[in-house]
Write an enzyme that holds these catalytic residues in place. Structure first.
Site, PDB file in Angstrom:
ATOM      1  N   GLY A  86      -6.788 -43.239 -21.062  1.00 26.39           N
ATOM      2  CA  GLY A  86      -5.652 -43.353 -21.314  1.00 26.39           C
ATOM      3  C   GLY A  86      -5.270 -44.767 -21.350  1.00 26.39           C
ATOM      4  O   GLY A  86      -4.238 -45.578 -20.983  1.00 26.39           O
ATOM      5  N   ASP A  89     -10.419 -36.478 -22.900  1.00 29.74           N
ATOM      6  CA  ASP A  89      -9.347 -37.157 -22.778  1.00 29.74           C
ATOM      7  C   ASP A  89      -8.797 -38.073 -23.765  1.00 29.74           C
ATOM      8  O   ASP A  89      -9.049 -39.209 -23.535  1.00 29.74           O
ATOM      9  CB  ASP A  89      -9.208 -37.992 -21.199  1.00 29.74           C
ATOM     10  CG  ASP A  89      -8.054 -38.369 -20.734  1.00 29.74           C
ATOM     11  OD1 ASP A  89      -6.946 -37.986 -21.326  1.00 29.74           O
ATOM     12  OD2 ASP A  89      -8.143 -39.111 -19.543  1.00 29.74           O
ATOM     13  N   TRP A  90      -8.209 -37.279 -24.960  1.00 31.11           N
ATOM     14  CA  TRP A  90      -7.663 -37.828 -26.225  1.00 31.11           C
ATOM     15  C   TRP A  90      -6.360 -38.052 -26.011  1.00 31.11           C
ATOM     16  O   TRP A  90      -5.721 -37.252 -26.147  1.00 31.11           O
ATOM     17  CB  TRP A  90      -8.337 -36.883 -27.224  1.00 31.11           C
ATOM     18  CG  TRP A  90      -7.822 -37.411 -28.544  1.00 31.11           C
ATOM     19  CD1 TRP A  90      -7.082 -38.674 -28.975  1.00 31.11           C
ATOM     20  CD2 TRP A  90      -8.188 -36.960 -29.785  1.00 31.11           C
ATOM     21  NE1 TRP A  90      -7.040 -38.822 -30.378  1.00 31.11           N
ATOM     22  CE2 TRP A  90      -7.669 -37.608 -31.064  1.00 31.11           C
ATOM     23  CE3 TRP A  90      -8.999 -35.653 -30.317  1.00 31.11           C
ATOM     24  CZ2 TRP A  90      -7.824 -37.286 -32.361  1.00 31.11           C
ATOM     25  CZ3 TRP A  90      -8.936 -35.335 -31.602  1.00 31.11           C
ATOM     26  CH2 TRP A  90      -8.538 -36.228 -32.640  1.00 31.11           C
ATOM     27  N   GLU A  91      -5.865 -39.496 -25.798  1.00 35.27           N
ATOM     28  CA  GLU A  91      -4.555 -39.634 -25.734  1.00 35.27           C
ATOM     29  C   GLU A  91      -3.947 -40.647 -26.532  1.00 35.27           C
ATOM     30  O   GLU A  91      -4.158 -41.927 -26.481  1.00 35.27           O
ATOM     31  CB  GLU A  91      -4.243 -40.412 -24.367  1.00 35.27           C
ATOM     32  CG  GLU A  91      -4.553 -39.691 -23.016  1.00 35.27           C
ATOM     33  CD  GLU A  91      -4.621 -40.081 -21.756  1.00 35.27           C
ATOM     34  OE1 GLU A  91      -3.377 -41.172 -21.658  1.00 35.27           O
ATOM     35  OE2 GLU A  91      -5.097 -39.794 -20.821  1.00 35.27           O
ATOM     36  N   PHE A  92      -3.495 -40.045 -27.568  1.00 35.37           N
ATOM     37  CA  PHE A  92      -3.330 -38.413 -28.042  1.00 35.37           C
ATOM     38  C   PHE A  92      -3.506 -38.409 -29.446  1.00 35.37           C
ATOM     39  O   PHE A  92      -3.152 -39.408 -30.220  1.00 35.37           O
ATOM     40  CB  PHE A  92      -1.467 -38.194 -27.618  1.00 35.37           C
ATOM     41  CG  PHE A  92      -1.539 -38.257 -26.222  1.00 35.37           C
ATOM     42  CD1 PHE A  92      -2.121 -37.265 -25.263  1.00 35.37           C
ATOM     43  CD2 PHE A  92      -0.731 -39.173 -25.604  1.00 35.37           C
ATOM     44  CE1 PHE A  92      -1.690 -37.194 -23.950  1.00 35.37           C
ATOM     45  CE2 PHE A  92      -0.573 -39.313 -24.103  1.00 35.37           C
ATOM     46  CZ  PHE A  92      -1.003 -38.381 -23.460  1.00 35.37           C
TER      47      PHE A  92
END
Ligand SMILES: *[C@@H]1O[C@H](CO)[C@@H](O)[C@H](O)[C@H]1NC(C)=O
Ligand SMILES: *[C@@H]1O[C@H](CO)[C@@H](O)[C@H](O)[C@H]1NC(C)=O
Ligand SMILES: *[C@@H]1O[C@H](CO)[C@@H](O)[C@H](O)[C@H]1NC(C)=O
Ligand SMILES: *[C@@H]1O[C@H](CO)[C@@H](O)[C@H](O)[C@H]1NC(C)=O
Ligand SMILES: *[C@@H]1O[C@H](CO)[C@@H](O)[C@H](O)[C@H]1NC(C)=O
Ligand SMILES: *[C@@H]1O[C@H](CO)[C@@H](O)[C@H](O)[C@H]1NC(C)=O
Ligand SMILES: *[C@@H]1O[C@H](CO)[C@@H](O)[C@H](O)[C@H]1NC(C)=O
Length: 384
Positions: free
Chosen positions: A109, A151-154
């Site tokens: 992030g 953790d692909w934000e977003f």
């Protein structure tokens, strides 16, 4: 201002109500999977906090944060120093007592606006998805990780959410195949997601691909924090558990995931080991909701350890906010919203009442002498 006793009383009352409302008594009769007590390890802090400094007594799983794929090939190019740290991380942790499982977290992030775009491009085509998936598996196996975390934000649009669904399906398929062909236990696959399943505070309407999330992930890490910060013009809780005035709170978010079809046992609650800070416009107006003019100490964010140091030095006033189950402190023109061991264990009580799988911390290195980590671990009862 409420006293700690009032707060305890209200918490006990609401916890007991929730237990009867959520049917967790019935749940505990079946065989739930073991609890997840986890934390992300920020690898960029490894000089000050090497893997050898981690006390594994408080955790079942530790996530290495983060690796980022190449923006053209979507594969992972590791520098020699990253190579060394990854190998040190898994080797050190697997030899600790008690041992913990390790997951390699991909993405993050951070402040780089390119990162979500790299994921979006990667997920948009079968060939780039395949390169990404196979490279991730290769790295995880090379270093002996037990799993992978996305953790692909977003994802920014309905189209990107759909592509995420394709990615997860193909990823799970590849994990199964790899486990069969190598006769090893399959790698775990998890994802860090927005705190709420039914809205984003940023304006584009979109929702996660729920059937895919449920079917292809081992569990989901809901990021129940960052609700307010120096970017807001008023002070507010970083991680409200409840909020009578707003849906921006963890219970609302977790329930929205459950309502969307994710079983509680696939949900893991995020807990912050850090606080958010503001500079107040008027030092005499130091409540939650007071006007702020910018970031306070630490440029807007302080680890729990730094908050404690500040409180010890300044003799600031500390307030338990009953409405949100968070703590804030003020001194002169600065205000800090954070969680301590008491609010954290209260949150864990709610997580258990909802029947959740466990919790994770952002981030492992921000605690103060394992104070919160230890209390959190001890407070998770009904452990299998
Ligand atoms: C880790 O914490 C546990 C529980 O507080 C303690 O008993 C143990 O000695 C600690 N381990 C290390 C290596 O410091
Ligand atoms: C990285 O390691 C390889 C193989 O050990 C070595 O040949 C190479 O010179 C190293 N690169 C750097 C930049 O140190
Ligand atoms: C990991 O790195 C530390 C230095 O930070 C070193 O003392 C230790 O021997 C290394 N352990 C492994 C297993 O590579
Ligand atoms: C905060 O205030 C500034 C300047 O008054 C304004 O431009 C901005 O939109 C406000 N931000 C929010 C989140 O309200
Ligand atoms: C404190 O700030 C809030 C929010 O900006 C405002 O509504 C309130 O009137 C202020 N109170 C005082 C005493 O200045
Ligand atoms: C703050 O003071 C408390 C009580 O004296 C102490 O236990 C704690 O270690 C101190 N924390 C820091 C970060 O100095
Ligand atoms: C509050 O912060 C100031 C620095 O801004 C410091 O000098 C003071 O000692 C602190 N404590 C109190 C109780 O004001």
């Amino acid at each position: 201002m409420a006293s700690l006793n009032d707060l305890v009383h209200i918490l006990l009352l609401s916890c007991s109500l929730m237990i009867f409302n959520t049917g967790c008594m019935a749940d505990s009769l079946s065989h739930p999977p073991p609890a997840v007590k986890s934390a992300y390890y920020p690898s960029w802090l490894s000089d000050d906090f090497p893997p050898s400094a981690i006390n594994t007594s408080f955790f079942t799983h530790i996530f290495y944060a983060f690796l980022v794929p190449n923006d053209v090939t979507f594969k992972f190019d590791l520098s020699n120093s990253t190579d060394l740290l990854l190998s040190n991380f898994t080797t050190t942790l697997h030899h600790k007592h008690p041992p913990v499982k390790t997951l390699l977290s991909l993405g993050g992030g951070g402040d780089d606006p390119e990162l979500p775009k790299i994921f979006a491009r990667m997920a948009s085509e079968p060939s780039s998805r395949s390169h990404f998936i196979h490279s991730a598996i290769e790295v995880a196996r090379k270093f002996g990780f037990d799993g992978l975390d996305l953790d692909w934000e977003f994802p920014q649009s309905p189209k990107e959410m759909k592509d995420l669904g394709h990615l997860l399906k193909e990823w799970r398929h590849a994990l199964k195949k790899e486990a069969q062909s190598t006769a090893r236990p399959p790698l775990l696959l998890t994802a860090a997601v927005y705190f709420s399943a039914d809205f984003f505070l940023a304006n584009v309407r979109r929702s996660y691909p729920m059937p895919h999330m449920n079917k292809y992930l081992d569990w989901i890490n809901a990021m129940c924090f960052d609700y307010n910060g120096a970017w807001s013009n008023t002070t507010g809780p970083n991680a409200a558990l409840l909020d009578p005035k707003s849906n921006v709170n963890s219970i609302y978010g977790l329930r929205s995931w459950i309502k969307a079809g994710i079983p509680p046992k696939k949900l893991v609650m995020g807990l912050p080991l850090y606080g958010r800070t503001w500079e107040l416009k008027d030092p005499n107006n130091h409540s939650i909701g007071a006007t702020a003019v910018g970031p306070g100490p630490g440029g807007g964010q302080l680890s729990f350890h730094q908050v404690e140091t500040l409180l010890n030095q300044s003799g600031a006033t500390v307030v338990y906010d009953v409405d949100t189950i968070t703590v804030y402190s003020f001194n002169g023109s600065s205000l800090v919203s954070f969680d301590d061991a008491f609010t954290t264990t209260s949150k864990i009580g709610y997580a258990q009442a909802l029947g959740l799988r466990g919790y994770f911390f952002w981030a492992l290195t921000y605690d103060s002498d394992w104070k919160i980590s230890a209390q959190a671990s001890n407070s998770w009862i009904l452990d299998e």
